[in-house]
Structures are given as C-alpha cells and as structure tokens.
Design an enzyme around this catalytic site. Structure first.
Site, short mmCIF file in Angstrom:
data_model
loop_
_atom_site.label_atom_id
_atom_site.label_comp_id
_atom_site.label_asym_id
_atom_site.label_seq_id
_atom_site.Cartn_x
_atom_site.Cartn_y
_atom_site.Cartn_z
N SER A 1 -3.92 -10.21 -6.56
CA SER A 1 -2.64 -10.65 -6.04
C SER A 1 -1.58 -9.58 -6.21
CB SER A 1 -2.19 -11.89 -6.81
OG SER A 1 -1.94 -11.54 -8.16
N LYS A 2 -0.52 -9.78 -5.47
CA LYS A 2 0.64 -8.94 -5.59
C LYS A 2 1.09 -9.12 -7.02
CE LYS A 2 3.70 -7.31 -2.22
NZ LYS A 2 3.50 -6.96 -0.82
N ARG A 3 2.06 -8.37 -7.44
CA ARG A 3 2.58 -8.55 -8.80
C ARG A 3 1.79 -7.69 -9.78
NH1 ARG A 3 7.42 -9.96 -10.46
NH2 ARG A 3 7.37 -9.84 -12.71
N GLN A 4 0.49 -7.59 -9.53
CA GLN A 4 -0.32 -6.78 -10.44
C GLN A 4 -0.75 -5.49 -9.77
OE1 GLN A 4 -3.19 -8.41 -13.05
NE2 GLN A 4 -2.55 -10.50 -12.72
#
Length: 479
Positions: free
Chosen positions: A254-257
């Site tokens: 996911s985005k964010r990581q």
RNA sequence: GGCGCGUUCGUCUAGCGGCUAGGACGUGGCCCUCUCAAGGCCAAAACACGGGUUCGAUUCCCGUACGCGCUACCA
C-alpha cells in the site's frame, strides 16, 4: 477442442496503476502471448463515486510504457466492445432482470442506513455481520407496491441457504465454500449500475474470457461468481488467483509504506525493462536459475503452473539492482537520453552528444538510477579545484606529489592528441621520469584533476576534462 | 469474530519422500585496480511448532501458532 485463451486485465480507473496491477496485467499478458491468445483491456468504472478523470487514459499509457500491448480494449477496438463498463449498463440490467424473472434474484428495498444499522447491531451482539435477507421474504404484492411508491431498490442474488460448493483454482487447487458464508450479494446498485460481481461475470462471459487471472483479494468472492455463472446457465472460465504483493511488514502493498504507483517508479528513472523483469519474478519463477528476462523471453517461459501461492514482499533493493543491470547495459546514446535531464539540472551542458555519451559511459557502472549521474558531474562543472579536505591538501603538498604534478604538467603542455590512452602513456612517462608509481603517482593527479580520491579510470577523466583544463588544474596545485 | 488462503536463509525463490537444502538481492571477506564503481571468488544465513503416515519427512495428512485477504449499494 483447444481454444485460444482470451484473458483480460480489468482495472478500475481510480487513479494510478498499482505495481500489483502491473504484475496482474503482466501475468495475463504473458499467459496469453505464450499460448497465442488474446489480451483484453477492460475498464471497470461502475463505481461513479470513485471515478477519476483521465485515470483510464493514464492506465493505458502506463501499461504501454511497460511494453504491454492489448489486442482489444478502449481505443483499440475489438468485436466484443464496448470495453468500458459504464457504457454497458443495459446489458447488466437485462441479465439482472432475467435472474429476477427466474427467481434467482430479488429486489431489496433496504437503505444503506438501515443496512449499516443492522450491521452495527449484529456486531454489538457479537454476531457475524451479514444481510438478514429480510427483503427476500417480500411477497410479489409488497414488492409491486414499493415499486409503485417509487422506493429505490437494489437487486440481490438469491444465494442458497444451505449446502456448499467447490471451484477449482489453477494456483491453489480445489476450494470449498459453504453457502452460509456467502451473503446475498448486491448485483445492481440503487443507482442502476452493476456491482463488480455482476459486471465482471457478464462481461467475462460475453467477451469470451477463458481464464480469469486476478489478485488473491478476489478469492473469497470467486464462489459468488461461480454461482452467478451457474444461475445464468454459463460455463465459468478457469480461475487463477495470484498471490499478493506485500509491504516490508507483509501487509498488502500500500501507499504510505513507499511507492506503489508504476508512475512513481517511472518518474524516478526506473526502466520498464527492469520493473517488468523484477515484478515478473514476484510470485513466479522459471524453474531454473535464470533471472534476467526480456518481455519476449518471459513470454516464452511463463506458465501459471509455476506461480507460487504465498505473498511476495516488494523488495525495492532488488528492483534497484535490476535497474542498475539494465541501465549499464544500455547503449551510450540511450543512457545519455535517460541521464540528460539530470545532467542539465546539475549544470552540465548536454549539447555535445559525443561528449555527453562519453561522460555517461564513464560512469555507467556507478548508476542505479539515471539521477545518480548528477553526483559525478562536479569535476566537470566546477571552475577550479579546491580541496576541502586537509588530508587531501597535505597529500598534494608532499615532495613526491609535487614532482609528479610538475612532470605531468610539463609533459602535458605539448601532448597531442589528448585521449585516455595517450594520457595513460603520459602518466607512465611521469612514472619513468620520477620513479614514483602506484598510489603516490595517481592520487596527486586524481586529486588535482577531479578533487576526488575516487572515480573511473584517470586517463578517461583527463580526456573528459581536456588538455588545457588538466594543465591548468595541475599547475594550480604546484607550490 | 467468521470464512478463506498461506508459512524454506532478512527478502525473492528452487525443492514435488532419501539433497552437504540450490540460486539471486542484501550483508561480510578476498581478488582485480591508482582509487571507487563494476566484475570474479568465498562466507555467514532458512525448512514456524506439535502430532501422525512411512524404513525414511522440508516434501503427504491432521492440529496449533503466526501472517495475510475477504467479510460494502468499492473494486
């Protein structure tokens, strides 16, 4: 009868192309190409609330950048269009009504609010949240009355209350699911658009899809789809659910990581060849030790039998390694093309192609990303060498260093032609004349010329600098 | 919580009853080299746990643990 496979990649246009989506698209593509089949691009835009303007076009161009070209799809054509679901509404409605008439579906007048309240109550009572099927019990008269009152409704699938079903997955084998675990899935939303479940089944059938290759997140709803095929009297395609791509902490990528959009990697200078090669190996392997693959080679080697079951962590370090491999294998002109923007940003004039190519070629083995070139350009862009490091200044001040510099400058002054080879010969001459060799010979020159202790072949550096600059820089260090 | 799926070096993976458990990235060392990068060589590093089945389990079966996914009028 062996029919040519027809597969589809069916993203929803909610923004960018996810790397997991790229992998799914790639496997579909490879599977079809290997068997001489057809690859279809279909846009699943049945959720108007999540629609993003231009996302479909972006998807298509990103896929093209990666080298994946479709045989049928929006803007491509084909005999099974339209390939955009929002343009196929009547088709879904017609099939939903057929199910209604055959008693395999029913109208549900519950509002989102009522359903949510019911769900909360069930959770509060520690029961499994599921639709209570209250509208399934409505009499035809009640249904008719509500329709006439203009009450909005959804159409739900009438899932058997008891029993179980099996379906076969090409990656995971036989999978059994009990009907009591399956909700009466909404087929048509109250806005008239179909849900994924209906649209995907109808389209896959009508488009002649033979193999559904998609992410594992779809595994739990595959039984619903199988049931829908049964309801509609159609033969279901073969299913293959691919393992998920994971973050470092093993959650779904996911985005964010980190970056999950293919465009992010593209913008950073990752090559499509490297990204495709890397992503191909996340969940599949050729069965031998090869791991450098062109798209064409992947087409030859790919098979669903060798797709693994467990999720794969997206290891950016390995992607970087692949990129470095592909980058340095590029012809100088192409490498220069990738590095150009970064070089200009670093103050290097790329007007002279021959010179630009010579520079990138000299540093090719130092690059993981094209932007890395910038860090190696200062020796060419600075006006003169100033040594920040006291140690370096000390090194140049030494007696041996000074005689090397003097001898070099004297010999260089009249040296022609000036290229890597002649400079190296010249350095050899300095060695013969001064008796100084090795580090003591090269380091003073390297420092005086480039202000760096490390770098590519010194002869090459000198060639790139040009004779006059070399002489000037070396003389500047003579005390 | 329920259901489903999964579990070999830190990571990607090979293995389809008997192997010194192989390769790659990363890490460490050595070599090469004026140096660095690249490259070559070497090394450390894994079968989640417990029961079975079997002469023999990483491999087959069951259970446990852990992880992930799904559980929407999103896909």
């Amino acid at each position: 009868m062996t029919q040519q496979p027809r597969v589809r990649f069916a993203p929803s246009p909610t923004g960018y192309l996810h790397v997991g989506g790229l992998r799914t698209a790639l496997y579909n593509y490879l599977f079809a190409r290997r068997l001489g089949g057809t690859v279809i691009l279909r846009i699943e835009d049945t959720d108007r609330s999540r629609f993003v303007e231009g996302a479909a076009e972006n998807l298509a161009s990103t896929l093209a950048w990666a080298g994946l070209h479709f045989d049928e799809g929006p803007g491509i054509g084909g005999d099974f269009g339209p390939y955009i679901q929002s343009q196929r509404s009547d088709i879904y409605t017609a099939h939903a009504h057929q199910l209604l008439e055959e008693g395999k579906a029913y109208r549900c007048f519950c509002t989102s609010e009522e359903l949510e309240a019911s769900r909360q109550k069930q959770i509060a009572e520690k029961r499994d949240p599921a639709y209570d099927r209250r509208c399934r019990a409505l009499t035809p008269e009640e249904v008719q009355k509500r329709i006439e009152e203009g009450m909005p409704f959804t159409i739900r699938m009438k899932v058997p209350v008891v029993g179980q079903m099996h379906f076969h997955d090409l990656v995971r084998g036989e999978i059994t699911v009990h009907f009591d675990a399956i909700d009466d899935q909404v087929l048509i939303k109250s806005d008239g658009f179909p849900t994924y479940h209906l649209a995907n089944v109808v389209d896959d059938h009508l488009m002649g899809i033979t193999h559904v290759i998609r992410g594992e997140e779809w595994l739990p709803s595959a039984p619903k789809h199988q049931l829908l095929y049964d309801f509609l009297g159609w033969e279901a395609p073969a299913f293959a659910h691919l393992p998920l791509l994971l973050n470092e902490d093993r959650t779904k990528l996911s985005k964010r990581q980190g970056d999950v959009a293919v465009e992010d990697y593209r913008n950073k200078g990752f090559l499509p060849t490297a990204l495709v090669n890397f992503v191909a190996l996340l969940g599949w392997n050729p069965g031998d030790d090869r791991e450098m693959f062109t798209l064409a080679e992947l087409e030859q080697a790919f098979s669903l039998e060798r797709v693994s079951k467990a999720g794969a962590v997206f290891d950016i370090e390995k992607l970087r390694w692949f990129n470095a491999q592909y980058l340095r294998a590029l012809p100088p002109a192409e490498l220069a093309g990738h590095c150009g923007p970064w070089m200009r940003a670093a103050g290097f004039d790329t007007g002279d192609n021959t010179r630009t190519e010579a520079v990138v070629a000299a540093f090719a083995s130092y690059l993981t990303l094209p932007s890395d070139i910038a860090a190696h350009l200062p020796f060419l862009t600075i006006a003169q060498v100033t040594l920040e490091n006291a140690e370096d200044r000390l090194l140049l001040a030494g007696e041996d260093a000074q005689s090397v510099l003097k001898r070099f400058a004297d010999l260089a002054e009249t040296q022609a032609p000036w290229d890597a080879e002649t400079v190296k010969a010249l350095i050899k001459q300095v060695q013969a004349d001064t008796g100084i060799k090795g580090k003591g010979l090269f380091m003073p020159l390297r420092l005086a010329l480039t202000a760096e202790q490390h770098g590519p072949d010194l002869g090459m550096m000198a060639e790139l600098l040009g004779r006059d600059t070399c002489v000037r820089r070396v003389r500047a260090q003579i005390t």
